[in-house]
Design an enzyme around this catalytic site. Structure first.
Site, short mmCIF file in Angstrom:
data_model
loop_
_atom_site.label_atom_id
_atom_site.label_comp_id
_atom_site.label_asym_id
_atom_site.label_seq_id
_atom_site.Cartn_x
_atom_site.Cartn_y
_atom_site.Cartn_z
N ARG A 138 -0.02 8.75 1.99
CA ARG A 138 -1.87 9.54 3.08
C ARG A 138 -2.08 10.33 2.84
O ARG A 138 -2.65 11.55 1.44
CB ARG A 138 -2.21 7.40 3.37
CG ARG A 138 -3.36 7.87 3.24
CD ARG A 138 -4.21 7.20 4.50
NE ARG A 138 -3.97 5.73 4.34
CZ ARG A 138 -4.53 4.79 4.67
NH1 ARG A 138 -5.03 4.89 5.42
NH2 ARG A 138 -4.20 3.65 4.45
N GLU A 176 0.44 -1.19 0.04
CA GLU A 176 0.07 0.10 -0.04
C GLU A 176 0.76 1.02 -0.11
O GLU A 176 2.67 1.32 -0.39
CB GLU A 176 -0.66 -0.02 1.04
CG GLU A 176 -2.01 -0.87 0.98
CD GLU A 176 -2.57 -1.23 2.27
OE1 GLU A 176 -2.35 -0.41 3.19
OE2 GLU A 176 -3.51 -1.64 2.61
N ARG A 203 0.07 7.96 9.83
CA ARG A 203 -0.14 6.80 10.34
C ARG A 203 0.48 5.83 8.47
O ARG A 203 -0.30 6.32 7.28
CB ARG A 203 -1.25 6.23 10.44
CG ARG A 203 -1.32 4.53 10.46
CD ARG A 203 -2.47 4.30 11.17
NE ARG A 203 -3.43 4.38 10.35
CZ ARG A 203 -4.48 3.47 9.46
NH1 ARG A 203 -3.74 2.36 9.52
NH2 ARG A 203 -5.89 4.26 8.35
N HIS A 223 -9.03 9.22 4.58
CA HIS A 223 -8.47 8.44 3.56
C HIS A 223 -8.74 8.90 1.97
O HIS A 223 -9.77 9.37 1.93
CB HIS A 223 -9.02 6.94 3.84
CG HIS A 223 -8.96 6.20 3.16
ND1 HIS A 223 -8.70 5.76 1.32
CD2 HIS A 223 -8.39 4.72 3.28
CE1 HIS A 223 -8.12 5.04 1.20
NE2 HIS A 223 -7.41 4.05 1.94
N HIS A 262 -10.37 9.29 8.25
CA HIS A 262 -10.62 8.07 8.50
C HIS A 262 -10.36 7.21 9.33
O HIS A 262 -9.72 6.82 9.84
CB HIS A 262 -9.60 7.79 7.10
CG HIS A 262 -9.07 5.81 7.18
ND1 HIS A 262 -10.27 5.16 6.32
CD2 HIS A 262 -8.14 5.68 6.70
CE1 HIS A 262 -9.48 4.07 6.29
NE2 HIS A 262 -8.33 4.08 6.92
#
Ligand code: FAD
Ligand code: SIN
Length: 522
Positions: A286, A111, A382, A239, A347
């Site tokens: 992200r 990811e 994160r 997100h 998120h």
């Protein structure tokens, strides 16, 4: 009611703590809905662990530190990364099934922000699979009592013995919690030797979120009221790719693993755009992807961009992402042929209740675990799929720490029952709903992906009116779940704004236009 370990919350953090503590004493789990109503149940992408070469602990540590933008606690990062393989084995012992390749090796996904493939998964329903296995183990365990539809209102400390306490009171300790049985309206005093706040995140302080409705920041608010220290609340992670389907709550997630698989972000005119913002393009960290999408949507006046997976093999796409395939098909989008409209959504809460390497808060015998906690692992942002593993690693540490002290701790006597005097049932349920929406609108408009000093100031002013009105109502009302959640959402929104105003830079998930930086700049 008395118990050795009171666990508030039934996600990955709470239940994995419970299973370990229950080998040594009696555990009571309280949860405000059914056992499986939690963020864990929605996790799609998977759970990180260094598994095969060429991956190494050092690479996972480095990726986490880079993503955290200089704000991680290195000891916490080392702990989680190095303990991850052992906790994956534990999850498997509890019955979790991770996908394997035909030769029996774990199938690993990649990811955003990861330099290697290291994400174990179960189709695109990893959280539901972990939750299923944990629930079955918990239900079987003779030392665990489960109380569903039980809402923890407040934690018990010396304050409830009539002492004046502050965030600096030495020896401040937790003795359990007041818990509302939402079926009967009764409030039970549950006394415990050790208490665990594992109530998940707070996505519902925003209008658009991937989090289920239970995520209202209750544990963070309760710990704050009990005078525990919180930190990093300004780092709310958005997100980048939730399905654009106006009116749907929670917003359905399109996992980042799909970009790891090769999906490309495109503008509504079909052009790829992430190359303008980051060398990792659609697989950039992200916060960078979310800000880039926000920037493009804002300047074009468009409400979504596209995620395009149509160039990949259709059969493989259906096999890897069956849940997403079915969901999109149900609203008329065949992802093997059509691009998926996506938009960012609140998120994950990177901050929370500050804990040490044992998961203990600044209040003795009170642990905060999972998304409620701030361990220092995530820093300002994160790394994808680092939260489920953080939850189980810290649950293991906390259980070991509590168990080691079990024989030296007594249940505290003398805590008064809840005082209902002068309170009535409220008939203002609609007003509570409207106030919740106001909190969400303040946070979305002024404390979103991009903030400014002015927007934070405005948010605080508007929130303070809601705070006063809600406290007044609370003072004269028999507690109910909606009122308590509203109160908690206001407290968590307050902490997010306050800590955001204190930070005089743009970093990670906190982007303040008064401290400008390149969108891609960490
Ligand atoms: P939760 O699983 O949210 O559990 C909290 C529990 O507390 C719930 O049972 C809730 O009902 C209960 N509770 C709350 N308040 C109270 C109260 N007052 N009284 C009693 N009970 C209460 N992370 C990853 O690592 N990998 C992923 O692939 C991933 N995908 C995600 C996808 C989505 C759509 C979402 C929303 C999150 C995702 N995350 C992922 C994040 C991850 O799922 C969560 O951070 C993690 O599951 C949190 O676990 P938890 O045990 O701390 O909290
Ligand atoms: C996702 O599957 O994209 C979510 C992963 C995460 O939030 O860690």
């Amino acid at each position: 009611m008395k118990t050795d370990f009171l666990v508030i919350g039934s996600g990955a953090a709470g239940m994995s703590f419970a299973l370990q503590a229950a080998e040594h004493g009696h555990v009571t789990i309280v949860t405000k809905g059914e056992l499986d109503e939690c963020n864990t149940n929605y996790a799609q992408g998977g759970i990180c662990s260094v598994t095969y070469e060429p991956d190494t602990f050092e690479k996972h540590i480095e990726d986490t530190l880079v993503c955290g933008a200089g704000k991680c606690d290195r000891d916490a990062v080392e702990l989680v990364v190095r303990q991850a393989p052992a906790m994956i084995r534990r999850l498997i012992e509890w019955g979790t099934r991770f996908d394997r390749t035909p030769d029996g090796r774990f199938e690993l996904h990649r990811e955003g922000g990861h330099s290697e493939s290291r994400i174990l998964h179960h189709e695109d329903l990893t959280g539901a699979e972990i939750e299923r296995a944990l629930i079955e183990s918990v239900r079987r365990h003779p030392n665990i009592t489960v109380l569903e539809h039980h809402f923890a209102i407040d934690l018990l400390t010396q304050h409830h013995l009539g002492e004046f306490v502050t965030r600096h009171t030495r020896g401040l300790a937790c003795f359990g919690a007041y818990v509302l049985d939402t079926g009967t309206g009764e409030i039970e005093t549950i006394l415990s030797k050790f208490t665990v706040a594992a109530t998940g995140g707070c996505g519902n302080i925003y209008s658009t979120t991937t989090n289920p409705v239970v995520a209202t920041g209750d544990g963070i608010a309760m710990c704050h009221r009990a005078k525990a220290i919180t930190q990093n609340m300004e780092f709310i992670q958005f997100h980048p790719t939730s399905l654009y389907n106006p009116g749907e709550r929670p917003s359905f997630l399109i996992t980042e693993a799909m970009r790891g698989y090769g999906a490309i972000l495109r503008l509504q005119n079909g052009r790829e755009f992430m190359d303008k913002y980051h060398p990792m393009r659609s697989l950039a960290p992200r916060d960078v992807v979310a800000r880039s999408i926000y920037h493009e949507m804002k300047r074009r006046g468009e409400e979504f961009v596209y995620l395009d997976v149509t160039h990949k093999d259709a059969e493989q796409t259906r096999t890897h992402f069956p849940n997403i395939y079915e969901k999109c098909l149900s609203i008329g989008i065949d992802i093997t042929k059509d691009m998926i409209p996506v938009t960012p959504a609140a998120h994950y809460c990177c901050g929370g209740v500050k804990v040490d390497l044992n998961g203990e808060t600044s209040i003795k015998r009170l642990y905060a675990l999972g998304e409620t906690s701030c361990t220092g692992l995530h820093g300002a942002n994160r790394l994808a799929s680092n939260s489920l593993i953080e939850a189980v690693v810290y649950a293991d540490r906390a259980a070991a720490h509590a168990v080691a002290h079990l024989d030296s701790v007594e249940i505290q006597e003398g805590i008064p029952e809840w005082n209902f005097e002068g309170t009535q049932h409220t008939e203002e349920m609609l007003m509570l709903l409207q106030s919740k929406r106001e909190v969400q609108s303040i946070m979305t408009n002024y404390v979103g992906i991009v903030r400014s000093n002015l927007s934070l100031k405005r948010a605080m002013r508007r929130l303070s009116i809601l705070f006063e009105e809600t406290e007044e109502l609370y003072g004269k009302t028999k507690p109910n779940r909606d009122l308590c959640e509203l109160r908690n959402m206001i407290a968590v929104a307050y902490l997010t704004i306050k800590q955001g105003r204190e930070l005089k830079e743009s970093v990670g998930c906190h982007y303040n236009t008064d401290y400008p930086k390149e969108i891609s700049n960490q």
